[in-house]
Scaffold this motif. Structure first.
Motif, short mmCIF file in Angstrom:
data_model
loop_
_atom_site.label_atom_id
_atom_site.label_comp_id
_atom_site.label_asym_id
_atom_site.label_seq_id
_atom_site.Cartn_x
_atom_site.Cartn_y
_atom_site.Cartn_z
N LEU A 16 2.92 4.82 8.09
CA LEU A 16 4.15 4.39 7.44
C LEU A 16 5.38 4.79 8.25
O LEU A 16 6.39 4.07 8.26
CB LEU A 16 4.24 4.95 6.01
N LYS A 17 5.30 5.92 8.94
CA LYS A 17 6.40 6.34 9.80
C LYS A 17 6.55 5.36 10.95
O LYS A 17 7.67 4.96 11.31
CB LYS A 17 6.14 7.75 10.34
N LYS A 18 5.43 4.93 11.53
CA LYS A 18 5.46 4.05 12.69
C LYS A 18 5.78 2.60 12.30
O LYS A 18 6.55 1.92 12.97
CB LYS A 18 4.13 4.10 13.44
N GLU A 19 5.15 2.13 11.21
CA GLU A 19 5.28 0.71 10.84
C GLU A 19 6.40 0.45 9.84
O GLU A 19 6.71 -0.70 9.54
CB GLU A 19 3.95 0.21 10.27
N VAL A 20 6.95 1.51 9.27
CA VAL A 20 8.05 1.47 8.28
C VAL A 20 7.56 1.07 6.89
O VAL A 20 7.85 1.73 5.91
CB VAL A 20 9.22 0.56 8.74
N SER A 21 6.85 -0.05 6.77
CA SER A 21 6.32 -0.46 5.47
C SER A 21 5.00 -1.20 5.66
O SER A 21 4.84 -1.95 6.62
CB SER A 21 7.32 -1.34 4.71
N LEU A 22 4.06 -0.94 4.75
CA LEU A 22 2.73 -1.53 4.83
C LEU A 22 2.18 -1.83 3.45
O LEU A 22 2.55 -1.19 2.47
CB LEU A 22 1.75 -0.59 5.55
N THR A 23 1.28 -2.81 3.35
CA THR A 23 0.58 -3.13 2.11
C THR A 23 -0.74 -2.38 2.07
O THR A 23 -1.18 -1.78 3.06
CB THR A 23 0.30 -4.64 2.01
N VAL A 24 -1.42 -2.44 0.93
CA VAL A 24 -2.75 -1.84 0.80
C VAL A 24 -3.70 -2.48 1.79
O VAL A 24 -4.51 -1.80 2.44
CB VAL A 24 -3.28 -2.00 -0.64
N ASN A 25 -3.62 -3.81 1.94
CA ASN A 25 -4.49 -4.51 2.89
C ASN A 25 -4.26 -4.04 4.32
O ASN A 25 -5.20 -3.85 5.10
CB ASN A 25 -4.27 -6.02 2.82
N ASP A 26 -2.97 -3.85 4.68
CA ASP A 26 -2.63 -3.36 6.01
C ASP A 26 -3.29 -2.00 6.27
O ASP A 26 -3.89 -1.77 7.33
CB ASP A 26 -1.12 -3.20 6.17
N ARG A 39 -5.93 3.11 -2.32
CA ARG A 39 -5.09 3.20 -3.53
C ARG A 39 -5.09 4.62 -4.12
O ARG A 39 -4.07 5.09 -4.61
CB ARG A 39 -5.57 2.20 -4.58
N LYS A 40 -6.24 5.27 -4.05
CA LYS A 40 -6.33 6.65 -4.55
C LYS A 40 -5.38 7.56 -3.78
O LYS A 40 -4.64 8.35 -4.38
CB LYS A 40 -7.78 7.14 -4.42
N HIS A 41 -5.39 7.45 -2.46
CA HIS A 41 -4.50 8.28 -1.64
C HIS A 41 -3.03 7.90 -1.86
O HIS A 41 -2.16 8.78 -1.92
CB HIS A 41 -4.87 8.13 -0.16
N LEU A 42 -2.76 6.61 -1.98
CA LEU A 42 -1.38 6.16 -2.21
C LEU A 42 -0.84 6.69 -3.53
O LEU A 42 0.32 7.09 -3.62
CB LEU A 42 -1.31 4.63 -2.18
N ASN A 43 -1.68 6.69 -4.57
CA ASN A 43 -1.25 7.19 -5.88
C ASN A 43 -0.88 8.67 -5.80
O ASN A 43 0.12 9.10 -6.40
CB ASN A 43 -2.38 7.01 -6.91
N ILE A 44 -1.68 9.44 -5.05
CA ILE A 44 -1.39 10.88 -4.90
C ILE A 44 -0.09 11.08 -4.13
O ILE A 44 0.76 11.89 -4.52
CB ILE A 44 -2.56 11.59 -4.19
N LEU A 45 0.07 10.35 -3.02
CA LEU A 45 1.27 10.48 -2.20
C LEU A 45 2.52 10.05 -2.97
O LEU A 45 3.59 10.65 -2.83
CB LEU A 45 1.13 9.64 -0.92
#
Length: 208
Positions: A16-26, A39-45
């Motif tokens: 996310l730092k490198k790409e700025v924004s990403l989807t779950v598919n990305d 999704r599990k990791h994204l929810n925690i973050l």
């Protein structure tokens, strides 16, 4: 840290730092893990306040969730001010004038030129570029190099450890560019993107 030893959450933050924004598919494609795991990791973050999500409406189907770093997430990445602060520089400017700021950054440029030149002396062009990236990464720039053709390279810096200073004193950027010219012994270096201009990254085109 060795990328292979990083946790999945750290890898997501780096992406996310490198790409700025990403989807779950990305993220699924880049990490080679399941949607459910991502999704599990994204929810925690997101719960930890390190990332945020925004919905983008699609012409058809459900809205697309786009993930990016929050300010708290950005603060996880190196911010190495090398002992100087924006307030301190403003004080110097008030006391001694604009010229004193240029002098300070020129001194920094000379010091870094000497440091970098010692590291990359007597190397081939390709070896010099790889060593330059190594030094920049040691200093927290999250740098990456790609070769465009035989004589041309693209250097990308995903993080700026002195961004707060550079935003106030643009001479920091011009001195960095000049330092690269001194060290690599070529005048054909153009900064084509800069974080101080609200670009996502700093990017240089380097020709030999």
């Amino acid at each position: 840290m060795d990328a292979t030893k990083k946790s999945t959450k750290d890898k997501i933050l780096d992406l996310l730092k490198k790409e700025v924004s990403l989807t779950v598919n990305d993220l699924t494609d880049r990490l080679n893990i399941t949607h459910m795991a991502v999704r599990k990791h994204l929810n925690i973050l997101e719960k930890d306040g390190l990332i945020q999500s925004n919905e983008i409406k699609q012409p058809m189907g459900r809205p697309l969730q786009i993930y990016s770093l929050t300010e708290k997430g950005e603060r996880l990445f190196p911010k190495n001010y090398e002992g100087i602060s924006v307030e301190f520089l403003h004080d110097i400017k008030d006391l001694h004038g604009e010229e004193s700021i240029h002098y300070l950054f020129k001194k920094r440029e000379q010091r870094l030129t000497k440091e970098y030149s010692t590291r990359i002396a007597q190397q081939s062009t390709h070896e010099k570029m790889n060593e330059l990236v190594k030094i920049q990464n040691e200093k927290g720039y999250m740098a990456n190099i790609s070769q465009i053709d035989e004589n041309t390279y693209e250097l990308v810096e995903y993080n700026c450890p002195i961004l707060a200073v550079a935003k106030e004193f643009k001479t920091a950027c011009s001195c960095e560019t000049q330092m690269f010219k001194n060290v690599l012994e070529t005048d054909q270096i153009n900064r084509i993107c800069c974080k101080t201009d609200r670009d996502d990254h700093c990017k240089f085109l380097i020709k030999f």
